[in-house]
Scaffold this active site. Structure first.
Site, PDB file in Angstrom:
ATOM      1  N   GLY A 157      57.697  76.870  14.032  1.00  0.00           N
ATOM      2  CA  GLY A 157      58.760  75.876  13.850  1.00  0.00           C
ATOM      3  C   GLY A 157      58.351  74.546  14.450  1.00  0.00           C
ATOM      4  N   GLY A 179      60.922  71.786  14.778  1.00  0.00           N
ATOM      5  CA  GLY A 179      62.112  70.936  14.938  1.00  0.00           C
ATOM      6  C   GLY A 179      62.217  70.248  16.287  1.00  0.00           C
ATOM      7  CD  GLU A 180      64.479  73.017  19.515  1.00  0.00           C
ATOM      8  OE1 GLU A 180      65.322  73.009  20.420  1.00  0.00           O
ATOM      9  OE2 GLU A 180      64.088  74.069  18.967  1.00  0.00           O
ATOM     10  CB  ILE A 238      71.090  72.331  11.340  1.00  0.00           C
ATOM     11  CG1 ILE A 238      69.652  72.392  11.876  1.00  0.00           C
ATOM     12  CG2 ILE A 238      71.799  73.654  11.606  1.00  0.00           C
ATOM     13  CD1 ILE A 238      69.565  72.497  13.412  1.00  0.00           C
ATOM     14  N   PRO A 290      54.923  69.811   4.439  1.00  0.00           N
ATOM     15  CG  PRO A 290      52.720  69.417   3.796  1.00  0.00           C
ATOM     16  CD  PRO A 290      53.948  70.191   3.411  1.00  0.00           C
ATOM     17  CB  ILE A 339      52.699  72.047   8.062  1.00  0.00           C
ATOM     18  CG1 ILE A 339      52.251  71.723   9.502  1.00  0.00           C
ATOM     19  CG2 ILE A 339      53.953  71.266   7.693  1.00  0.00           C
ATOM     20  CD1 ILE A 339      53.221  72.127  10.590  1.00  0.00           C
ATOM     21  N   GLY A 345      73.040  68.987  14.228  1.00  0.00           N
ATOM     22  CA  GLY A 345      73.669  69.651  15.370  1.00  0.00           C
ATOM     23  C   GLY A 345      72.958  69.357  16.679  1.00  0.00           C
ATOM     24  CG  PHE A 346      70.662  66.672  17.363  1.00  0.00           C
ATOM     25  CD1 PHE A 346      69.391  66.550  16.823  1.00  0.00           C
ATOM     26  CD2 PHE A 346      71.647  65.807  16.927  1.00  0.00           C
ATOM     27  CE1 PHE A 346      69.106  65.574  15.880  1.00  0.00           C
ATOM     28  CE2 PHE A 346      71.379  64.832  15.982  1.00  0.00           C
ATOM     29  CZ  PHE A 346      70.103  64.721  15.455  1.00  0.00           C
TER      30      PHE A 346
HETATM   31 MO1  MOS Z   1      68.154  73.628  19.238  1.00  0.00          MO
HETATM   32  S1  MOS Z   1      68.724  72.747  20.981  1.00  0.00           S
HETATM   33  O1  MOS Z   1      67.637  75.126  19.862  1.00  0.00           O
HETATM   34  O2  MOS Z   1      69.523  73.597  18.292  1.00  0.00           O
END
Ligand code: MOS
Length: 757
Positions: A715, A717-718, A476, A645, A642, A249-250
């Protein structure tokens, strides 16, 4: 059904754990939202406006009506009532495009939906949509890429409510800048970027009387439920949203878009299930994008490199009705120590669809600007960019005036420099060579928010020795299924292959949105609480149920470890496994609920919770053919403990590859004549692919942050995307002598290099 083979009974926390959902995905049995089919299903295709500014005059549907299999063409006059959704408590009711589809005849961006064709097959619906003729009164659209704030007032109305333009301020930044011995004043531009998850967005909607079920690839099923309940005037409990798998999704699938309401309305009008999947072209028009940003950064410093002033002025573009704010200044107030600082932002409205969050919203374009400025300042001062950062390391979060929960930014730089071999750098431009290439080296820091969203979960222990965990969050593609199983395995001793994970459904306990890199941090305490309660229930069953070997004991005398119930005084070896106990007491299962509060809305936080990191980048520049490649990246992440990993490294590597795309490839171009995003396909909108992926090394520092949750997990992811582009432009400067402040770097930019053969 494929099964996983991880049968270990020791805790999998911190163990490289293959995804438990992997076998479903590679064998094609994972059901994505648009894979669900129902008897009588109809297909819908929206009709897109071909102007970006004006008014719809007339819709001629006569040719469309003749298409065989055609059921209806919906438009403003026959779609029925669709209400507006507004913000509700607990982060519900969020949409970025607030205007319900078809609300008026005003066209505000290219691709805005003006009608919807529904037919027995997708092909008929597409033919009918193509046959709809629209006439407009047209005005010249404003898609001007030069951004100035619309409004100079102190407070601006955004999609999320009113926001002060002045975001952070301390000291006297203007004066300190004016009198600083060393100054830097530059403008950095990041382009519109479009999320391109491979799974297209879509909705399958079906009504049963006044209850509505939808299958949607959502990053937040509970928010979507609350939006649809509002739009269709339903009690929330009458709406069920199901999202079993998401093909990434991003951020584009965080909040609902207008196609979703159209599918629901069409299903209501026709009394049949309706499926609507948008096209790749529509993905560029009407389901959000990262907005363009224009950021002026002023740095004032002493001759030794101590920052004395930082001014960060940000503008992002947004839609005509929807004020999406790109929070580029999020990291600015705390990232470095500086006594005088001001962060201010503004919006520039354009005839474009509403922007939305895209991986690392705010911080990613923001850190491109501020980290680029730091690199330029280091060059100006002729000091090492690592050293400049060390000199300006803050003791506390100077924006909030509170300590960091856990910050090891300098150790990231130290480890990164060591692993990369930074000490071998010759800072002179074009001085480092390998074969026919010039090497360029650069680095940048990274930061991203941490904390928790509110979360609830349920854990069951069952008489066959299996466990089930349920939480209304989503996976996701980041590994949430696996994380939930790891948490339950840790608490209960049940091996991963005997844990059923259920998520992506509003009939489950409410879980967090899959956004902000917050899911892992948020679900840890809720799942632990649920598991503890299930175990407490088991112990109470053990002491109160006939047939239990512990009938004579008090619950307090009993312990639970690695799946066994035992008398504490006797130790676990003499105990009974929980499935044994359940069978002896004739119980199928025990269950426990858990919940944990969010941290993000705390008005006066006691600590500043963030993740940190850095990237060291090597580019190769081949002057003979003006070819720039990102060759090697070493990334160090201070992201708490983590849990997995394997999936963690995968997140960071994916983000670094996306960062290569951000630096070198990605940009959505609006045609100034008709306002259309003209490169609206995967052939013309370039994203980095396998062939663009550099050699990557990822290191996690692995310091638990127990302010976030008991495991100390944050987290990830970003954060891997934050800073990558600034490190690449720094490396590019080192190789070519060309300073690129406007992304993406183009070949044309580099043709001015003095290092050309
Ligand atoms: Mo992320 S841009 O918070 O799905």
């Amino acid at each position: 059904m494929p099964t996983i083979t991880d049968t270990a009974t020791t805790s999998p926390i911190g163990r490289q754990t293959p995804r438990i959902d992997g076998p479903f995905k590679v064998s094609g049995t994972a059901m994505y939202a648009s894979d669900f089919n129902f008897p009588g299903l109809l297909y819908a295709v929206p009709v897109e406006a071909t102007i970006a500014n004006g008014r719809l005059q007339k819709l001629d549907t006569s040719e469309a009506e003749k298409i065989p299999g055609m059921r209806a063409v919906f438009h403003r006059r026959n779609i029925g009532k669709i209400y507006r959704s507004v913000l509700q408590p607990n982060s519900n009711g969020i949409t970025d495009e607030r205007r319900p589809p078809f609300e008026d005849d005003v066209i505000r961006y290219y691709g805005q939906y003006i009608a919807l064709a529904v037919a027995d097959t997708f092909e008929s619906a597409k033919a009918a949509a193509d046959a709809v003729r629209a006439t407009y009164t047209e005005e010249k659209p404003n898609v001007n890429p030069d951004l100035k704030p619309d409004d100079e007032s102190d407070v601006i109305e955004t999609t999320r409510g009113r926001r002060k333009r002045l975001q952070s301020e301390r000291g006297d930044p203007e004066r300190a800048f004016a009198t600083a011995p060393v100054k830097l004043d530059q403008i950095y531009v990041t382009p519109t970027e479009t999320h391109n998850p491979i799974e297209l967005q879509g909705t399958t909607a079906m009504w049963d009387g006044s209850t509505l079920t939808i299958y949607e690839e959502s990053q937040g099923v509970f928010n979507l439920r609350s939006v649809l309940a509002q739009m269709f005037g339903l009690p929330r409990e009458n709406v069920r949203v199901i999202t079993k798998f998401v093909g990434s999704g991003f951020g584009s699938k965080l909040w609902p878009w207008t196609h979703c309401a159209l599918a629901v309305a069409a299903a209501r009008q026709l009394g049949k299930p309706v499926k609507l999947v948008v096209s790749r072209k529509m993905m560029f028009q009407s389901v959000g994008h990262r907005p363009r940003t224009q950021q002026r950064v002023r740095l004032g410093a002493t001759g030794e490199g101590k920052l004395v002033s930082l001014l960060h002025d940000i503008v992002n573009d947004c839609g005509m009705l929807d004020g999406y704010r790109e929070n580029c200044g999020e990291a600015t107030p705390y990232h470095y120590s500086v006594p005088n600082l001001r962060v201010k932002w503004g919006l520039a409205s354009r005839n474009i669809g509403s922007p939305t969050a895209m991986r690392g919203p705010g911080a990613v374009p923001g850190l491109f600007a501020t980290e680029s400025a730091m690199n330029e300042l280091a060059d100006q001062l002729k000091i090492d960019p690592v050293r400049l950062r060390v000199l300006n390391e803050p003791k506390i979060d100077e924006g909030l005036g509170v300590p960091f929960s856990s910050r090891h930014f300098l150790e990231c730089l130290e480890v990164g420099a060591e692993k990369f071999g930074w000490s071998n750098r010759n800072p002179e431009i074009g001085s480092m060579k390998r074969d026919d290439s010039i090497l360029g080296w650069g680095l940048a820091g990274a930061a991203w928010i941490s904390g928790r969203s509110a979360a609830q979960a349920n854990v069951e222990l069952r008489d066959d020795g299996s466990a089930r965990v349920a939480c209304g969050t989503q996976d996701i593609g980041t590994g949430t299924y696996t994380i939930l199983a790891q948490l339950v395995a840790d608490k209960t001793g049940v091996p991963l292959n005997k844990i059923e994970v259920v998520l992506g459904d509003t009939s489950l306990p409410p879980g967090p949105i899959s956004g902000g890199s917050l899911v892992t941090g948020s679900v840890v305490p809720a799942v632990f609480d649920a598991a503890d309660n299930a175990i407490a229930s088991l112990l109470s069953v053990a002491t109160t149920t006939p047939g239990s070997p512990f009938e004579k004991h008090k619950a307090d005398d009993l312990g639970f470890e690695a799946g066994r119930v035992f008398v504490k005084a006797e130790g676990p070896v003499k105990g009974v496994s929980f499935p044994d106990l359940l069978r002896r007491t004739n119980m199928r299962l025990v269950t426990g609920n858990g919940e944990s509060a969010g941290t993000l809305d705390e008005k006066k936080p006691k600590v500043s919770m963030h993740s940190f990191g850095c990237h060291f980048v090597e580019v190769t520049w081949q002057p003979a053919i003006a070819r720039l490649r990102v060759n090697r990246v070493v990334t160090v992440i201070d992201g708490g403990r983590i849990i997995n990993p394997l999936a963690g490294r995968n997140q960071i590597e994916g983000a670094v590859v996306m960062g290569v795309g951000m630096a070198l490839l990605e940009h959505t171009i609006y045609d100034p004549q008709n306002g259309a995003p003209i490169n609206s396909n995967l052939a013309d909108y370039l994203i980095s692919v396998n062939a663009d992926a550099p050699l990557m090394e990822v290191h996690f520092l692995n310091y638990p942050d127990t302010d976030v949750n008991p495991l100390g997990a944050r987290g990830i992811g970003e954060i891997g995307l934050a800073g990558v582009a600034a490190a690449i432009t720094a490396a590019t400067y080192h190789a070519t002598g060309v300073r690129v402040r406007k992304l993406p770097i183009r070949i044309e930019d580099l043709l001015t290099s003095s290092i050309l053969a």
